[in-house]
Write a protein that holds these residues in place. Sequence first.
Motif, mmCIF file in Angstrom:
data_model
loop_
_atom_site.group_PDB
_atom_site.id
_atom_site.type_symbol
_atom_site.label_atom_id
_atom_site.label_comp_id
_atom_site.label_asym_id
_atom_site.label_seq_id
_atom_site.Cartn_x
_atom_site.Cartn_y
_atom_site.Cartn_z
ATOM 1 N N PHE A 1 44.199 11.409 42.705
ATOM 2 C CA PHE A 1 43.733 12.733 42.276
ATOM 3 C C PHE A 1 44.906 13.687 42.068
ATOM 4 N N ARG B 1 46.078 15.503 38.685
ATOM 5 C CA ARG B 1 46.010 16.952 38.555
ATOM 6 C C ARG B 1 47.382 17.536 38.243
ATOM 7 N N TRP C 1 40.975 5.135 37.716
ATOM 8 C CA TRP C 1 40.803 5.830 38.986
ATOM 9 C C TRP C 1 39.361 6.314 39.144
ATOM 10 N N TYR D 1 34.239 25.097 42.069
ATOM 11 C CA TYR D 1 35.439 24.476 41.519
ATOM 12 C C TYR D 1 36.662 25.349 41.748
ATOM 13 N N LEU E 1 37.619 24.943 45.315
ATOM 14 C CA LEU E 1 38.179 23.625 45.619
ATOM 15 C C LEU E 1 39.414 23.320 44.780
ATOM 16 N N ASP E 2 39.807 24.248 43.929
ATOM 17 C CA ASP E 2 40.938 24.039 43.026
ATOM 18 C C ASP E 2 40.707 22.829 42.125
ATOM 19 N N LEU E 3 39.486 22.655 41.707
ATOM 20 C CA LEU E 3 39.136 21.506 40.865
ATOM 21 C C LEU E 3 39.079 21.875 39.392
ATOM 22 N N THR F 1 40.289 19.941 35.956
ATOM 23 C CA THR F 1 40.642 18.543 36.194
ATOM 24 C C THR F 1 39.587 17.642 35.576
ATOM 25 N N LEU G 1 38.254 15.123 37.066
ATOM 26 C CA LEU G 1 37.230 14.858 38.079
ATOM 27 C C LEU G 1 36.111 15.890 37.984
ATOM 28 N N ALA G 2 36.507 17.148 37.797
ATOM 29 C CA ALA G 2 35.527 18.232 37.756
ATOM 30 C C ALA G 2 34.513 17.995 36.639
#
Lengths: 372, 366
Positions: free
Chosen positions: A43, A47, A63, B218, B221-223, B226, B228-229
């Motif tokens: 992650f 990022r 991933w 987000y 969570l500092d997402l 990204t 993932l977000a």
Amino acid sequence: MEGQRTKSFSLTTILEWFGSTFGQILTAIIVPVVTFVVMWRGFIFLRDGNAPKLVIAVVAIIWGVGGVALIYFVTNWLIERLPPRWTERLQPFLFVGPALAILFWYLAIPTIRTFILSLKDRTGQEFVGLQNYVAVFTDRLMTTAFRNNLLWILVGASLSVIFGLLVAILADRSRFENFAKSLIFMPMAISMVGAGVIWNFIYEVKEAGSAQIGLLNAIWVMLGNEPQAWTAFNQPWNNLFLIVILIWMQTGFAMVIFSAAIKGIPDELIEAARVDGATEVQIFFRIMIPYIMGTIITVSTTIVIFTLKIFDIVWVMTGGQFGTHVIATQFYRQAFTNQNKGYAAAIAIVLVLAVVPVMIYNLRQFAEEEAF
Amino acid sequence: MKSSKRENLIRDIVINGTLLLLVLLWTIPTLGIFISSFRTRFNIQTSGWWTIFPHKEWQMVEEREIPEDADPDGVMNIAGATGTFDEFREGITTEDGRQVIWSGNKSLGTIRIKEKRWEFLPELTLNNYGQVLAGKSYEIQTADGGTMEVQGDNFLGAFLNSLTVSIPATIIPILIAAFAAYGFAWMNFPGRKVFFIIVVALLVVPLQIALVPILRDYVKLDLNGTFLAIWLAHTGFGLPLATYLLFNYIKGLPRDILESAFIDGASHFTIFLRLILPLSVPALASFAIFQFLWVWNDYLVALVFIGAKPDVQILTMRIAEMVGSRGSDWHLLTAGAFISMILPLIVFFSLQRYFVRGLLAGSVKG
């Protein structure tokens, strides 16, 4: 003697048991920790990493997809190491747990959070009662948005359904059925942003006198008229030129579903009607339409819900200017441009309220047909 | 009998004719940007894309001096056309199909004679694609033969981002939903019915409801921005439909398979992996195509959760941005739009059968 043997036997068993359990506990801790560390490093790399784009893309895909699979595997491995009773008890939650967690985090709880937010002021600090709702239903921009959305639904959704039905029936009797259906279905694969570009190009306007490169104006001028900025003037009718895009995109969807439904009508039924001397038009209205009424309702509902949330087309084509705002564009503008969170939340709640009847209908259907 | 044959023929023509007309109406818009994406900037701006097809156009065949005896204030007779100055300015069409035009003002000017001739502009180029795809800068050929450096639009990067967003955002929800569908269909646990009712209820909830609260999470969570977000967001918004569809499918699988596997001592996990997943491929594929097209074409979710981060921007965002900032650069917009359409169109046309099946299985999404 007897007693001692038993004692030492049980002692070694205990030791063995302890040893293996300790080992098991150790691996049971190490495996998840390693998994977690690997996932976390991945992650952070994604990022903050500065690797070439292609590398990032490949790593991210592996991933993301691998990570989810890994989490299931590791958790299941852990659960299956527990006593059988516990395995049986916990395993269902491994299966449905992640889905429920995400559903709650992303949809169920936000509905409540948004509702609470809708009762607060623009920064979300103080409660203001129903003030946001009052504003939603009285603001001139919002009432325009409601009117436009109604127009989108009345014209857009119904014409999509009508055209879809028309194409489905024509194609059913045509020799090049698949070819025609594929091409009319094609806009469904295109993004609404892409469709916006496509139709912006059709509506493009140049000054009178110079060559019109937009197809619509080229035809319009050829017929002896002045070139028009279709999406800007003649409010509120300019909305119709945006709605055309929806019809262009959704007709294919309606057509595909109707086409399947029409093929489900028994041939004998139609033959019998023909023998009795019914005309094609009569067959269509008296037999086909009633027979596929359920499908028509489903398709209409789906398209209406879709139309209710229409955003991309308007946002890309006009940005809501020229009186073209709809509910979803107003929501976006209030939430992210004006940073008026409370007001935006109230708009979102209105959107949810609009689909509540459909939700209830779905739940009823589910309760009726399901021997769950 | 004969008349019925004729009736059939007429019916055939009406049906196929109407259908053909509709097909044309539906394809011409896309054809327009497809063709335009290969035309030069100049050609796009000065003539419609349909002019690449052979058509008759006025072409100047002769330019001559204004005759000495012509009187601009009266009626003149030039090159077989008769009229006043104003009429000549507009252009007078003679009987033999030529157009005579006075170009310039009364005292200074020339006479141009035009004829309708077959013409088409097949001048096509890949330059637009090069420029849109390129990263930082791109060299284009100018009209006079030199080269010029222009800013590329980095659609290649956006294309990769779109892929990076779409592939996991398609597979993750399917995986999670398949597990859940199996759990709901074939496992027993407290709250099973209530939880499934919640899934059904969430089917039509508009995603707008979640944007503001999730964005807050987000940011905390500092997402934000990204991958993932955005995967998780698409997973969340796609899950109700995915779970519902896969549940219906998995529940329909014959129950004896499961029972005999149990007798052989297989665990739920093994049964799911070895038996149910392979058996569910048709349903998984239908939903995969549905979700892939949805995510690839999504604009709103990306706009909210990726925002202004240029290095994560996906195709739809780049195009929307381009419409806003350079809405009349049609040579770039058309090429860009086509790049964004190419993958979904391939997926769509090659896997249409599965896609249709998915649509038929369930056609509500929130």
